[in-house]
Design a protein around this motif. Structure first.
Motif, PDB file in Angstrom:
ATOM      1  N   UNK A  29     -71.254 -49.712  12.296  1.00  0.00           N
ATOM      2  CA  UNK A  29     -70.075 -48.781  12.688  1.00  0.00           C
ATOM      3  C   UNK A  29     -68.986 -48.720  12.131  1.00  0.00           C
ATOM      4  N   UNK A  30     -68.169 -47.632  11.768  1.00  0.00           N
ATOM      5  CA  UNK A  30     -67.186 -47.386  10.865  1.00  0.00           C
ATOM      6  C   UNK A  30     -65.962 -48.293  11.141  1.00  0.00           C
ATOM      7  N   UNK A  31     -65.103 -48.616  10.152  1.00  0.00           N
ATOM      8  CA  UNK A  31     -63.841 -49.543  10.506  1.00  0.00           C
ATOM      9  C   UNK A  31     -63.233 -48.765  11.626  1.00  0.00           C
ATOM     10  N   UNK A  32     -62.959 -47.467  11.514  1.00  0.00           N
ATOM     11  CA  UNK A  32     -62.136 -46.714  12.542  1.00  0.00           C
ATOM     12  C   UNK A  32     -62.723 -46.905  13.777  1.00  0.00           C
ATOM     13  N   UNK A  33     -64.084 -47.086  13.935  1.00  0.00           N
ATOM     14  CA  UNK A  33     -64.467 -47.293  15.456  1.00  0.00           C
ATOM     15  C   UNK A  33     -63.920 -48.424  16.092  1.00  0.00           C
ATOM     16  N   UNK A  34     -63.883 -49.479  15.393  1.00  0.00           N
ATOM     17  CA  UNK A  34     -63.208 -50.972  15.909  1.00  0.00           C
ATOM     18  C   UNK A  34     -61.657 -50.756  16.334  1.00  0.00           C
ATOM     19  N   UNK A  35     -61.063 -49.888  15.415  1.00  0.00           N
ATOM     20  CA  UNK A  35     -59.553 -49.680  15.493  1.00  0.00           C
ATOM     21  C   UNK A  35     -59.340 -49.016  16.627  1.00  0.00           C
ATOM     22  N   UNK A  36     -60.027 -47.941  17.031  1.00  0.00           N
ATOM     23  CA  UNK A  36     -59.873 -47.071  18.250  1.00  0.00           C
ATOM     24  C   UNK A  36     -60.046 -47.638  19.178  1.00  0.00           C
ATOM     25  N   UNK A  37     -61.430 -48.468  19.216  1.00  0.00           N
ATOM     26  CA  UNK A  37     -61.676 -48.970  20.654  1.00  0.00           C
ATOM     27  C   UNK A  37     -60.635 -50.238  21.049  1.00  0.00           C
TER      28      UNK A  37
END
Length: 224
Positions: A29-37
């Protein structure tokens, strides 16, 4: 209303990649995915605003948001500098009581850090998490000699999310744009106009992924 602005305008210079670092994969998963989640799943956050470079908006929608079912409230174009991007996000956050501003490449902000940010911003107007540096810090002079060593107990490595009463941060960002002052951090914006920022306990896991070494740590944290 509590809004979160996630600023994801970084490039891959220090990472040594052509791809923007927020899109690098961690465990598929892209880094940004975890941040937004982290912000979408927090019940105290009412609105999530993502700020990315204008030429990456469609890519972000098609490759990051839609495939991962990330239903944010708004995606807006960033500006030339980070403070321009934050200001564009603040415009979309109007009507909020509290606003959190977070780095897109800081994917491990815990529920506690987010909730403490909101709590302390309500109490003090401005708040940011931070940790005591693990290394001894030296101040060097213009000739690269150590001039003095500050007490480590007095030092804080500041993290995000940084949280503010909306009216305070919006007003300060408007005024600092008119003055043309170069700032690298949103706490600096409010401090420039005489406001104090409450520093609360952050977490060493709340890393900002900037270099290849950070990716190794991030892969470990994701696996845990």
């Amino acid at each position: 209303m509590v809004s979160a602005i996630i600023v994801a305008g970084g490039k891959g210079k220090r990472m040594g990649t052509v791809q923007s670092k927020q899109y690098i994969n961690l465990n598929g998963k892209p880094i940004l995915y975890y941040t937004i989640k982290n912000f979408l799943k927090n019940d105290l956050i009412d609105k999530v605003i993502l700020v990315v470079p204008s030429n990456e908006i469609e890519y972000c929608k098609r490759k990051i948001l839609e495939p991962n079912l990330l239903k944010i409230d708004k995606i807006v174009a960033g500006g030339k500098e980070r403070y321009d991007s934050v200001y564009n996000g603040l415009i979309e956050a109007q009507g909020s009581e509290i606003v959190l501003i977070h780095d897109g490449v800081r994917p491990f902000a815990s529920e506690k850090i987010i909730e403490d940010a909101i709590k302390h911003a309500k109490m003090y107007g401005a708040a940011a998490p931070g940790v005591t540096p693990k290394d001894t810090i030296k101040i060097k002079d213009e000739d690269n000699f150590s001039s003095h060593t500050p007490k480590r107990s007095k030092l804080v490595a500041v993290q995000t999310p940084q949280a503010f009463r909306f009216d305070m941060i919006y007003d300060c960002h408007k005024k600092i744009r008119e003055k043309g002052v170069l700032i690298t951090d949103d706490t600096m914006v409010v401090e420039y106009f005489g406001n104090k920022v409450y520093l609360y306990e952050g977490e060493y896991n709340n890393i900002k992924i900037t270099t290849p070494e950070d990716l190794i740590i991030a892969e470990y944290l994701v696996s845990k």
